[in-house]
Enzyme design. Structure first.
Site, short mmCIF file in Angstrom:
data_model
loop_
_atom_site.label_atom_id
_atom_site.label_comp_id
_atom_site.label_asym_id
_atom_site.label_seq_id
_atom_site.Cartn_x
_atom_site.Cartn_y
_atom_site.Cartn_z
N LYS A 106 36.68 40.01 -34.47
CA LYS A 106 36.38 39.46 -33.14
C LYS A 106 36.20 37.97 -33.28
O LYS A 106 35.83 37.47 -34.34
CB LYS A 106 35.09 40.07 -32.58
CG LYS A 106 35.02 40.03 -31.07
CD LYS A 106 35.83 41.16 -30.49
CE LYS A 106 35.66 41.31 -29.01
NZ LYS A 106 36.10 42.64 -28.58
N1 GLU Z 1 39.00 42.82 -26.38
C1 GLU Z 1 39.49 44.15 -26.30
C2 GLU Z 1 38.52 45.12 -26.95
O1 GLU Z 1 37.35 44.84 -27.06
C3 GLU Z 1 40.92 44.27 -26.80
C4 GLU Z 1 41.12 43.95 -28.26
C5 GLU Z 1 42.57 43.92 -28.68
O2 GLU Z 1 43.42 44.26 -27.91
O3 GLU Z 1 42.78 43.52 -29.82
O4 GLU Z 1 38.87 46.21 -27.29
#
Ligand code: GLU
Length: 418
Positions: A106
């Site tokens: 993240k």
């Molecule tokens: N931000 C989204 C999540 O928390 C998508 C992450 C992604 O597609 O890599 O799952």
């Protein structure tokens, strides 16, 4: 006095609970307690008035055990290292629950993007991309949208990375605009997954989407799409809320009309439909409804709120919306929680499809994307459901067990270096 909320501690608490039930010795899962890499960067940006402001950013890779690290980037004034760490760990678990070949990561920048001009936002994004360049890449770590980031921002990331590489690299990021390698169905994927998870949940109790009332907290990409798709399936959306306000109509809100209003005005504030009353966030979360969809930020369902919740089901569109203390209360009350790492996995599933298309230079049609997503959501839901039955536990612990089985097995197979 109650301890300060720390999302990473919350993640660890569920990890330990699941490991205890599975009887996994500490030495076989303790690697999950530590992110593989944590990068903190400072980002000088020239503002429109000529001054230079310095922002703080993070990219944290929790695990690359099952494949490249994967996870979104959020822009928010409350971003900090522990939050990004927790979100990265939840990504590893999420990708393992739905069994896609990714680890978890993240990123985040501590900034309120509403205070920046488009030009400043673009410069901040490009500078951040340059700062995390040593970590990201289609084979190592693939960012995507999260809170307050969108397809345009992903486009700038793709462009900046590509400039440094000397050629276009669409697979470095997902959630891009269609014209530069984005996937059909990606913008709606998380909300669509929430709708599928809700439908599968109801099926277990012989109920249908067109028989339920729903309250949705958060009207960004996830909340808005979930509300719109549930409305289209015949659910009555009785309350919704965004950063500006929360509104309610016991007879059901007119979602298409609200979406038009939000498209024009940016926020819900000021919308005046027939029978619509403004309510507080607490009233939105605790109103009379069958399904509550928290689709905003972490730690929204606290102990105090949990005591008052009247919904029978909670489907977590956001990451970490329920505190572990609140979880205990919800379980006691018999409220079924479809946890974030299952309920909102639709986004990363279609990110996987986008990346798979990019690296093979393929383009799938929307039907193909949506039906593949549906199959994965149905299968994963069933697996978590069976696991929670097998271990006589709740859905969150069940989902952690499914994910941990795969992660622990991968660790065993790969071994410990050196
Ligand atoms: N931000 C989204 C999540 O928390 C998508 C992450 C992604 O597609 O890599 O799952």
């Amino acid at each position: 006095m109650s301890k300060k909320y720390n999302p990473y501690d919350q993640m660890l608490a569920t990890l330990d609970k699941a490991a205890g039930m599975m009887n996994v010795p500490d030495s076989e899962y303790n690697f999950l307690r530590y992110p593989e890499r944590e990068l903190k960067v400072s980002l000088p940006v020239r503002m429109d008035d000529g001054t230079v402001k310095v922002f703080e950013g993070f990219r944290i890779q929790h695990s690359s055990l099952r494949g490249p690290c994967k996870g979104g980037i959020r822009y928010h004034q409350d971003v900090d290292q522990d939050e990004v760490k927790a979100l990265a760990a939840w990504m590893s678990l999420k990708c393992a629950v739905v069994n896609i070949p990714y680890g978890g990561a993240k990123g985040g920048i501590k900034v309120d993007p509403r205070e920046l001009s488009v030009y400043e936002l673009k410069n901040l994004t490009r500078r951040f991309t340059a700062a995390i360049l040593p970590l990201i890449g289609p084979e190592s770590d693939i960012p995507a949208p999260d809170v307050n980031t969108n397809a345009q921002i992903m486009g700038w990331i793709m462009d900046t990375y590509s400039i440094f590489m000397g050629h276009s690299v669409p697979g470095v990021v997902t959630g891009k605009p269609l014209d530069i390698g984005g996937s059909l169905g990606r913008p709606e994927a998380t909300g669509r997954g929430v709708m599928f998870a809700t439908r599968e949940m109801l099926k277990k109790h012989g109920k249908k989407l067109n028989e339920i009332t729903v309250s949705v907290q958060g009207y960004g990409n996830v909340g808005k799409t979930a509300a719109t798709l549930l409305y289209a399936e015949g659910s009555k959306i009785v309350a919704i809320g965004d950063v500006s306000c929360s509104i309610r109509n016991k007879a059901g809100l007119n979602i298409p009309e609200i979406n038009d209003y939000v498209a024009k005005n940016g926020v819900l504030k000021g919308y005046k439909g027939a029978g619509v009353e403004e309510v507080t966030t607490e009233e939105l979360l605790t109103c009379e409804c069958d399904v509550l969809v928290p689709a905003a930020l972490e730690n929204q369902i606290t102990e105090k709120i949990a005591e008052k919740i009247k919904a029978s089901y909670i489907v977590e569109g956001a990451n970490g919306p329920t505190s572990s203390e609140a979880d205990v209360i919800l379980n006691k009350k018999g409220i079924i929680v479809i946890p974030d790492i299952l309920a909102n996995a639709g986004g990363v599933v279609v990110s996987y499809f986008e990346w798979a298309q990019n690296i093979q230079s393929l383009m799938w049609n929307e039907e193909e994307v949506n039906s593949k997503l549906e199959n994965i959501m149905i299968k994963s839901f069933q697996e978590v459901w069976d696991t929670k039955d097998q271990y006589k536990t709740d859905m969150r612990t069940g989902a952690f067990i499914v994910a941990m089985r795969r992660l622990v097995e991968a660790r065993k197979i790969r071994g410990v270096f050196p």
